[in-house]
Enzyme design. Sequence first.
Site, short mmCIF file in Angstrom:
data_model
loop_
_atom_site.label_atom_id
_atom_site.label_comp_id
_atom_site.label_asym_id
_atom_site.label_seq_id
_atom_site.Cartn_x
_atom_site.Cartn_y
_atom_site.Cartn_z
N ASP A 66 25.96 -2.55 -14.09
CA ASP A 66 24.69 -2.81 -13.43
C ASP A 66 24.64 -4.27 -13.00
O ASP A 66 25.13 -5.16 -13.70
CB ASP A 66 23.52 -2.53 -14.39
CG ASP A 66 23.14 -1.06 -14.39
OD1 ASP A 66 23.33 -0.41 -13.35
OD2 ASP A 66 22.67 -0.58 -15.44
N THR A 102 -0.59 -6.65 -7.50
CA THR A 102 -0.69 -5.20 -7.67
C THR A 102 0.32 -4.54 -6.76
O THR A 102 0.74 -5.11 -5.73
CB THR A 102 -2.10 -4.68 -7.32
OG1 THR A 102 -2.32 -4.84 -5.92
CG2 THR A 102 -3.17 -5.40 -8.12
N THR A 136 -1.30 -4.17 -3.11
CA THR A 136 -1.41 -5.33 -2.22
C THR A 136 -0.08 -6.07 -2.07
O THR A 136 0.16 -6.69 -1.04
CB THR A 136 -2.45 -6.31 -2.76
OG1 THR A 136 -2.02 -6.83 -4.03
CG2 THR A 136 -3.80 -5.63 -2.93
N ARG A 137 0.75 -6.04 -3.13
CA ARG A 137 2.02 -6.79 -3.18
C ARG A 137 1.78 -8.28 -2.91
O ARG A 137 2.58 -8.95 -2.29
CB ARG A 137 3.04 -6.22 -2.20
CG ARG A 137 3.45 -4.79 -2.54
CD ARG A 137 4.74 -4.41 -1.88
NE ARG A 137 4.62 -4.46 -0.41
CZ ARG A 137 5.66 -4.52 0.42
NH1 ARG A 137 6.89 -4.57 -0.08
NH2 ARG A 137 5.47 -4.53 1.72
N LEU A 138 0.65 -8.76 -3.40
CA LEU A 138 0.25 -10.15 -3.26
C LEU A 138 -0.28 -10.67 -4.59
O LEU A 138 -0.75 -9.90 -5.43
CB LEU A 138 -0.88 -10.30 -2.23
CG LEU A 138 -0.57 -10.09 -0.75
CD1 LEU A 138 -1.88 -10.13 0.03
CD2 LEU A 138 0.37 -11.17 -0.23
#
Length: 680
Positions: A309, A378, A381-383
């Site tokens: 990995d 979150t 939102t990815r912010l």
Amino acid sequence: MASHAKSASPALFDGSLLSRAAGDAFRKLNPAQLIRNPVIFVTEVISILVTILGLRNLATGAPSGFAIAIAFFLWLTVLFATFAEAVAEGRGRARAESLRRARTETLAKRLVNPADRAIFQPVAASELAVGDHVLVEAGDLIPSDGDVVEGMASVNESAVTGESAPVIRESGGDRSAVTGGTEIVSDWLVVRITAAPGSTFLDRMIRLVEGAERRKTPNEIALDILLAGLTLIFLIAVVTLVGFARYSGTVLGVPVLAALLVCLIPTTIGGLLSAIGIAGMDRLVRFNVLATSGRAVEAAGDVDTLLLDKTGTITLGNRMASAFIPAPGVSERELARAIALATLGDETPEGRSILAFARDRFSIAPERPEGAVVVPFTAQTRLSGLDHDGHAFRKGAVDSVLAWLKMEKAPAEFTAAIERIARAGGTPLAVAQDGRLMGAIELKDIVKPGIRERFAALRRMGIRTVMVTGDNRITAAAIATEAGVDDFIAEATPQDKLAYIRKTQEDGRLVAMAGDGTNDAPALAQADVGVAMQTGTQAAREAGNMVDLDSDPTKLIEIVEIGKQLLITRGSLTTFSIANDISKYFAILPAIFITAYPELGALNVMHLASPQSAILSAVIFNALIIVALVPLALRGVSFRPIGASALLRRNLLIYGLGGIVAPFIGIKLIDMLLALAGLA
């Protein structure tokens, strides 16, 4: 690269270990046990025969000193062989005893209704059945192996792993498996029992490190067959010498024939073979790796493809900030301040690395303003960011930040910088302040120091390295190039891993991989060497044939090296043993036939004192060489990552030539001592 700590192991010459091994060595003289080792079993039968003959001669007044001396050293040969195995087993038993101390009988809180943890019955851990649900609270010992179905707690697993730092166990995910005998440090768990009494992970560990479940590997079985065949051939050869000797007017007594046979058959490797196999598993245990069979250790030595990995194995595991790239019209310092404020509420390793980069590169380390509102990240939102005094700072995925700014298209220079970061294998994050695009952060997977050199060493050994990652092909290719792996699988799914392993095996290669999740279980089961992490799920631990108690995927490289060392040790000592036997011919054969054929005196290059001294010296040396090689069999021949041809040359030069020379020196010294003692 960080070195792996070895777990405590008793010293080779520990007094208590040796005294116990000595007693075990005598118990192993039982023919019912010894018959599993054909070479040493034949030696024991011959020892019994010569002992009976010597005692009969002693009782009748016939010359018996030579026969009794031969019988004594034949018995020592057998005893030293069983002693080697007993020492190897004793080292494992010492580890098993420490594990057994962790396996204490405890009361379990079995839930009457799994949905209600308020009502439980106290029962002995031995009464638990598979499927029972138990409540475990702070200070309690986990009564048996199981999966966490509810709750999250800190667990002390030092009884199993030797690591004092507690680990987090929680329901769901890849860290839900718990081990019986470990202790809850804080909070509580509801555990569903997955192991019947007597078959827990700790029980299996105890049996395995004791050697009670060790089975011979295919290579050991093949070598046993070869040694048995050589023993049969030399037995026939010695029997035919009786007629040949009578024809030449030479009388060969039973002690002489017995000495000749034992010196001809490969007693050295026959006596050490089992100890070598047990010691290989013990070396893994000292690296905190439990192999469920000797076959797995042996397979590790034959592996030629490693699946690794990317995250946590090839890279450090956390992306780190490596550059701040300002948008047009923004200074680097303005960008750094905006980034630092947007990151003040980010407690992730990535967030900490961003703040460290701003502090170290720009001397910017702001405190969180009073009254500031942290905007958490979150998945929707990815912010994330910070709002304070009418100002808004945001960082996150590029498209999310552009959407927050309501920008349809970013400046060309900014877009080019983002594409460059992606091509280099990094992760770009955009940063905005008060509706203005400020620039980008470059996050980069940091390849572990020294890993490229390790892969180069594996390549010299003929082992192909393959990186597995969920990243896109561009990012994967950049990391693979930097790390120096031979191939990579990008955007990998569990099905991709399994398919790759099967295809590689169809091409005649042996594959090793490490994993910890339930989705890794099919690939772990398919791989020739599947190393499951102790922190992983029960499904992964059951599917693999090794368990790494430290849960360090990079240890896969050490496992391969230990497997190689096992095979090299067996091959080296087999070479030494066969070469050893060749030299002993020059001591015994001239001594037997020199009277009938004086021309054989040319072969008496050691100029031994007498025929009887030559035979007795060879038998004594044959016994002593076994015990002299026990430390090497247990420690293993030193391993270096060199090619097969170079390894063969080293093997022949050191152990082939050494095996021929050692008996000449050893037998001559013993003969001189016998002459000084007046026994020649």
